[in-house]
Design an enzyme around this catalytic site. Structure first.
Site, PDB file in Angstrom:
ATOM      1  N   ASP A   1      13.020   7.333   9.374  1.00  0.00           N
ATOM      2  CA  ASP A   1      11.914   7.659  10.283  1.00  0.00           C
ATOM      3  C   ASP A   1      11.785   6.592  11.370  1.00  0.00           C
ATOM      4  O   ASP A   1      11.085   6.805  12.356  1.00  0.00           O
ATOM      5  CB  ASP A   1      10.607   7.719   9.469  1.00  0.00           C
ATOM      6  CG  ASP A   1       9.401   8.082  10.316  1.00  0.00           C
ATOM      7  OD1 ASP A   1       9.503   9.072  11.087  1.00  0.00           O
ATOM      8  OD2 ASP A   1       8.359   7.384  10.227  1.00  0.00           O
TER       9      ASP A   1
ATOM     10  N   HIS B   1       9.775   8.552  14.083  1.00  0.00           N
ATOM     11  CA  HIS B   1       8.653   7.683  13.696  1.00  0.00           C
ATOM     12  C   HIS B   1       7.361   8.502  13.477  1.00  0.00           C
ATOM     13  O   HIS B   1       6.354   8.313  14.169  1.00  0.00           O
ATOM     14  CB  HIS B   1       8.413   6.591  14.751  1.00  0.00           C
ATOM     15  CG  HIS B   1       7.700   5.390  14.201  1.00  0.00           C
ATOM     16  ND1 HIS B   1       7.950   4.106  14.625  1.00  0.00           N
ATOM     17  CD2 HIS B   1       6.739   5.268  13.242  1.00  0.00           C
ATOM     18  CE1 HIS B   1       7.173   3.264  13.973  1.00  0.00           C
ATOM     19  NE2 HIS B   1       6.419   3.951  13.122  1.00  0.00           N
ATOM     20  N   LEU B   2       7.458   9.395  12.517  1.00  0.00           N
ATOM     21  CA  LEU B   2       6.337  10.320  12.266  1.00  0.00           C
ATOM     22  C   LEU B   2       5.507   9.939  11.052  1.00  0.00           C
ATOM     23  O   LEU B   2       4.594  10.670  10.670  1.00  0.00           O
ATOM     24  CB  LEU B   2       6.881  11.741  12.047  1.00  0.00           C
ATOM     25  CG  LEU B   2       7.493  12.439  13.256  1.00  0.00           C
ATOM     26  CD1 LEU B   2       7.947  13.853  12.865  1.00  0.00           C
ATOM     27  CD2 LEU B   2       6.483  12.522  14.395  1.00  0.00           C
ATOM     28  N   GLY B   3       5.849   8.793  10.415  1.00  0.00           N
ATOM     29  CA  GLY B   3       5.191   8.440   9.149  1.00  0.00           C
ATOM     30  C   GLY B   3       3.676   8.520   9.208  1.00  0.00           C
ATOM     31  O   GLY B   3       3.025   9.009   8.279  1.00  0.00           O
ATOM     32  N   ALA B   4       3.104   8.049  10.291  1.00  0.00           N
ATOM     33  CA  ALA B   4       1.637   7.999  10.372  1.00  0.00           C
ATOM     34  C   ALA B   4       1.077   9.219  11.081  1.00  0.00           C
ATOM     35  O   ALA B   4      -0.136   9.318  11.296  1.00  0.00           O
ATOM     36  CB  ALA B   4       1.224   6.737  11.118  1.00  0.00           C
TER      37      ALA B   4
ATOM     38  N   LYS C   1       0.830  -1.205   0.000  1.00  0.00           N
ATOM     39  CA  LYS C   1       0.000   0.000   0.000  1.00  0.00           C
ATOM     40  C   LYS C   1       0.866   1.258   0.000  1.00  0.00           C
ATOM     41  O   LYS C   1       0.695   2.150  -0.828  1.00  0.00           O
ATOM     42  CB  LYS C   1      -0.947  -0.020   1.210  1.00  0.00           C
ATOM     43  CG  LYS C   1      -2.008  -1.116   1.119  1.00  0.00           C
ATOM     44  CD  LYS C   1      -2.978  -1.097   2.281  1.00  0.00           C
ATOM     45  CE  LYS C   1      -2.363  -1.438   3.612  1.00  0.00           C
ATOM     46  NZ  LYS C   1      -1.807  -2.793   3.722  1.00  0.00           N
ATOM     47  N   VAL C   2       1.792   1.339   0.953  1.00  0.00           N
ATOM     48  CA  VAL C   2       2.620   2.553   1.046  1.00  0.00           C
ATOM     49  C   VAL C   2       3.570   2.630  -0.150  1.00  0.00           C
ATOM     50  O   VAL C   2       3.674   3.670  -0.820  1.00  0.00           O
ATOM     51  CB  VAL C   2       3.416   2.587   2.374  1.00  0.00           C
ATOM     52  CG1 VAL C   2       4.293   3.833   2.434  1.00  0.00           C
ATOM     53  CG2 VAL C   2       2.482   2.548   3.576  1.00  0.00           C
TER      54      VAL C   2
ATOM     55  N   GLU D   1      13.488   2.074  19.487  1.00  0.00           N
ATOM     56  CA  GLU D   1      12.842   3.395  19.476  1.00  0.00           C
ATOM     57  C   GLU D   1      12.476   3.808  20.885  1.00  0.00           C
ATOM     58  O   GLU D   1      11.794   3.036  21.574  1.00  0.00           O
ATOM     59  CB  GLU D   1      11.606   3.362  18.571  1.00  0.00           C
ATOM     60  CG  GLU D   1      12.004   3.191  17.113  1.00  0.00           C
ATOM     61  CD  GLU D   1      10.837   3.282  16.138  1.00  0.00           C
ATOM     62  OE1 GLU D   1       9.689   3.457  16.572  1.00  0.00           O
ATOM     63  OE2 GLU D   1      11.080   3.188  14.936  1.00  0.00           O
TER      64      GLU D   1
ATOM     65  N   VAL E   1      11.000   4.392   5.831  1.00  0.00           N
ATOM     66  CA  VAL E   1       9.784   4.748   6.589  1.00  0.00           C
ATOM     67  C   VAL E   1       9.074   3.460   6.992  1.00  0.00           C
ATOM     68  O   VAL E   1       7.932   3.485   7.415  1.00  0.00           O
ATOM     69  CB  VAL E   1       8.859   5.654   5.733  1.00  0.00           C
ATOM     70  CG1 VAL E   1       7.739   6.262   6.566  1.00  0.00           C
ATOM     71  CG2 VAL E   1       9.641   6.787   5.104  1.00  0.00           C
ATOM     72  N   ALA E   2       9.770   2.308   6.838  1.00  0.00           N
ATOM     73  CA  ALA E   2       9.120   1.024   7.138  1.00  0.00           C
ATOM     74  C   ALA E   2       9.400   0.621   8.588  1.00  0.00           C
ATOM     75  O   ALA E   2       8.640   0.998   9.493  1.00  0.00           O
ATOM     76  CB  ALA E   2       9.590  -0.036   6.161  1.00  0.00           C
ATOM     77  N   ARG E   3      10.478  -0.098   8.799  1.00  0.00           N
ATOM     78  CA  ARG E   3      10.874  -0.488  10.148  1.00  0.00           C
ATOM     79  C   ARG E   3      12.395  -0.450  10.243  1.00  0.00           C
ATOM     80  O   ARG E   3      13.099  -0.910   9.332  1.00  0.00           O
ATOM     81  CB  ARG E   3      10.399  -1.913  10.470  1.00  0.00           C
ATOM     82  CG  ARG E   3       8.927  -1.996  10.850  1.00  0.00           C
ATOM     83  CD  ARG E   3       8.651  -1.261  12.175  1.00  0.00           C
ATOM     84  NE  ARG E   3       7.240  -1.229  12.526  1.00  0.00           N
ATOM     85  CZ  ARG E   3       6.384  -0.274  12.162  1.00  0.00           C
ATOM     86  NH1 ARG E   3       6.790   0.742  11.421  1.00  0.00           N
ATOM     87  NH2 ARG E   3       5.126  -0.328  12.558  1.00  0.00           N
TER      88      ARG E   3
END
Ligand SMILES: NC(=O)C1=CN([C@@H]2O[C@H](COP(=O)(O)OP(=O)(O)OC[C@H]3O[C@@H](n4cnc5c(N)ncnc54)[C@H](O)[C@@H]3O)[C@@H](O)[C@H]2O)C=CC1
Ligand SMILES: O=C(O)C(=O)COP(=O)(O)O
Length: 626
Positions: A338, A362-365, A233-234, A343, A312-314
């Protein structure tokens, strides 16, 4: 390893809020998570008075509290003093989602809990909602002592939830897979552009009072090759946007269909081709054992020198020490990150401090829109799961579409009852290793999803002989753990394809039976059932055809086929105030042997059963609880 305890059964009556009492809210509702064997909750759109009355019973049972107060910051002991489900939200969740949760249960928003605090609260909670910051470990499921029914992940990645432990404990895990896709993709593009033009470094430099135009000359994006690793999706949204920036986009994803990539003008290529030809590599795969540290020293020997990486995944998909080495040597020119293995990353992290690295926490969402979206998406999924509905976003259970559920509902009841009956016919009840289930259906075998039916047969077989509580989540696991092999066969029969299943036959082999007449020619205990007018019926026991509705309890009686037997047994029951609900007689050859299947409302006492056994022509009988 302890499974859900009996003292705190996971199959408690369905948790239904006052507002959910209307049967019209959903066309189908199958309480697969919460049902007890004697209390299966079914909401059917079909007008079946029996199912409706079951529903009403369940609703009445659960609407004990009208407390709709908000529980933020309140003591959990107080919260659990009423019958509404308790939902622990351990990380910040959008208000719209919280509102929805509050309309259904008691919501405890407790952020920044230590692992110990989480474990001590969890045994008082029916649901837990997390984001990426809460580690839902095996210890959490153990500490839940069987009460926790659902973990909702308000986002995509479920790598912070121990799925194996969740499954073993019969706890459903659901996520919110769609609402933050665009936010994550936009953040990926933001990092791509910011990295290429040194935005973050230049900003920091200017704020420190300097004006250094020559130091921050960037690189252009147009015409450059971007490799999207993970075309889900992303990844596909990133690809679409990068194409808009004039980039040449390739992708690697072993599971993505090539036509979906082609539709947006992206070539799917091998891992090595992707990393060796790309100027920019953007990571969008989940963190799994296969993808863990997939970018490592060896991978960095294959990349184009001066490649730029966006993650931006993990964090765990990159070996971070290897990345530092690759940055130091100039193999990787820049990285925009990200996400991190740990973390927040340890203070003084070489990676975070690296001058060619830009970072976000970790701001992706983290957009307003995405957070409201995931909050509502997860609240709906969690509330649905607490009501016993199958979720479309279940991570550790089969996703069964609502229309299939609705259609299968009466067969699910039949399946559990057949399992429960079959196991009671086994002498001793234990030592069952092999169960064969045959589904007779006019439909193409591919059109019949039997996972739900298999799970309920497993539940019916295991629950009477163990303390395990079975649901769709842990049925296969528990069967395997107990060494129980359930094999399935689909038999195409010439009946109406309007119904998904014509009949279900359950056979238990290599065991002795306490009712020899239930043995089929191959020596297995064999029973078969069918749904008639929405109600499960037993239609065959061993080689004998019968026809008795599976409600209340059942007496199976084998006798000489001669006149007067129905009257004699019926009289004994009548004299002892046991009401017969159904009766059916089946035989193979006239005037030899017959079996009587007698449905009874009450459980006959020992004396009554003894009297039946003393009727001279009765050869054997068994009393079975449904
Ligand atoms: N930074 C953030 O705040 C956010 C991060 N994410 C993360 O982004 C990632 C992607 O999310 P979605 O696109 O929603 O998931 P998705 O499930 O739609 O896509 C993941 C894709 O990765 C592919 N994949 C699996 N193994 C692979 C491998 N070895 N190599 C290449 N591709 C592989 C899958 O086939 C799938 O197409 C996840 O790790 C998710 O946790 C998602 C949202 C926000
Ligand atoms: O959805 C995901 O996978 C994310 O990484 C988002 O994480 P978050 O909910 O912001 O902690």
């Amino acid at each position: 390893m302890a499974l859900a305890s009996t003292a705190n059964p996971i199959f408690s009556p369905p948790l239904t809020s006052p507002s959910s009492s209307s049967p019209s809210t959903k066309s189908s509702h199958l309480s697969f998570l919460n049902s007890t064997s004697s209390n299966i909750s079914l909401k059917l759109s079909l007008s079946r008075p029996r199912s409706q009355s079951l529903l009403v019973r369940n609703v009445l049972k659960t609407v004990e509290s009208s407390d709709t107060s908000v529980s933020k910051g309140r003591d959990l002991e107080f919260i659990t003093s009423n019958s509404k489900p308790t939902i622990l939200v351990s990380e910040k969740l959008g208000e719209a989602g919280l509102e929805l949760l509050r309309s259904f249960g008691n919501v405890d928003c407790s952020y920044n809990l230590s692992p110990e605090e989480l474990c001590s609260k969890i045994s008082l909670c029916d649901a837990l909602i997390v984001r990426s910051g809460t580690k839902v470990t095996r210890q959490v499921f153990e500490a839940a002592k069987g009460r926790l029914k659902v973990v909702g992940r308000a986002g995509v990645g479920i790598d912070n939830v121990d799925l194996q432990a969740a499954t073993e404990f019969g706890c459903l895990v659901v996520n919110a897979p769609t609402a933050n896709t665009i936010a994550a993709a936009e953040h990926g593009i933001a990092l791509l552009a910011a990295m290429a033009r040194n935005v973050a470094q230049a900003d920091a430099c200017m704020k420190s009072g300097k004006w250094q135009r020559n130091k921050y000359v960037g690189v252009s994006l147009v015409g450059k090759t971007l490799a999207v690793m993970g075309f889900g999706k992303v990844g596909s949204e990133v690809a679409r946007r990068a194409k808009g920036l004039g980039m040449h986009v390739i992708a690697h994803d072993p599971y993505a269909p090539a036509d979906r990539a082609r539709a947006i003008g992206v070539d799917l290529v091998s891992f090595d081709e992707a990393i060796s030809t790309a100027d920019f590599i953007s990571l969008h795969m989940p963190l799994t054992p296969t993808t863990s540290k997939i970018f490592n020293d060896e991978t960095f020997t294959k990349v184009k020198k001066g490649v730029r990486i966006i993650n931006v995944a993990r964090g765990g998909v990159i070996d971070e020490d290897a990345l530092v080495r690759a940055l130091d040597s100039g193999v990787v020119a820049q990285a925009a990150l990200d996400v991190f293995t740990e973390e927040p990353p340890p203070s003084g992290s070489k990676l975070v401090q690296h001058e060619n690295v830009i970072v976000t926490p970790h701001l992706g969402a983290s957009t307003k829109e995405a957070q409201e979206g995931v909050a509502v998406e997860i609240a709906e999924a969690v509330v649905g799961a607490l009501r016993g509905e199958l979720s479309a976003t279940a991570v550790n259970a089969p996703m069964v579409p609502p229309e299939v559920l609705s259609e299968l509902a009466p067969y699910v009841v039949l399946a559990e009852k057949l399992g429960r009956l079959a196991v009671q016919l086994v002498a001793g009840g234990s030592g069952i290793k092999s169960v064969k289930v045959a589904y007779r259906s006019a439909r193409d075998p591919d059109d019949l999803d039997t996972r739900l039916l298999r799970a309920m047969i497993t539940k019916g077989i295991i629950e009477p002989i163990s303390s395990s509580h079975i649901n769709l989540v842990n049925a296969d696991f528990t069967a395997k753990q107990k060494g129980l092999r359930i094999s399935e066969e689909r038999v195409v029969v010439d009946s109406s394809p309007e119904y998904p299943v014509d009949s279900i036959q359950v056979q238990i082999s290599d065991v002795e039976s306490k009712f020899a007449s239930a043995l089929s020619d191959n020596g297995s205990i064999s029973i078969e059932g069918r749904v008639k007018y929405g109600i499960p019926h037993l239609i065959r026991v061993g080689s004998f055809s019968v026809d008795v509705s599976l409600e209340g309890n059942l007496i199976l009686c084998c006798q000489v086929d001669q006149p007067g037997m129905i009257g004699r047994v019926g009289n004994i029951l009548g004299q002892n105030n046991v009401n017969v609900s159904f009766m059916s007689v089946g035989r193979t050859v006239k005037r030899t042997k017959a079996i009587m299947a007698i449905g009874v409302d009450e459980e006959p006492d020992k004396d009554t059963l003894r009297k039946i056994g003393e009727v001279p022509a009765v050869e054997e009988f068994v009393f079975l609880k449904l």
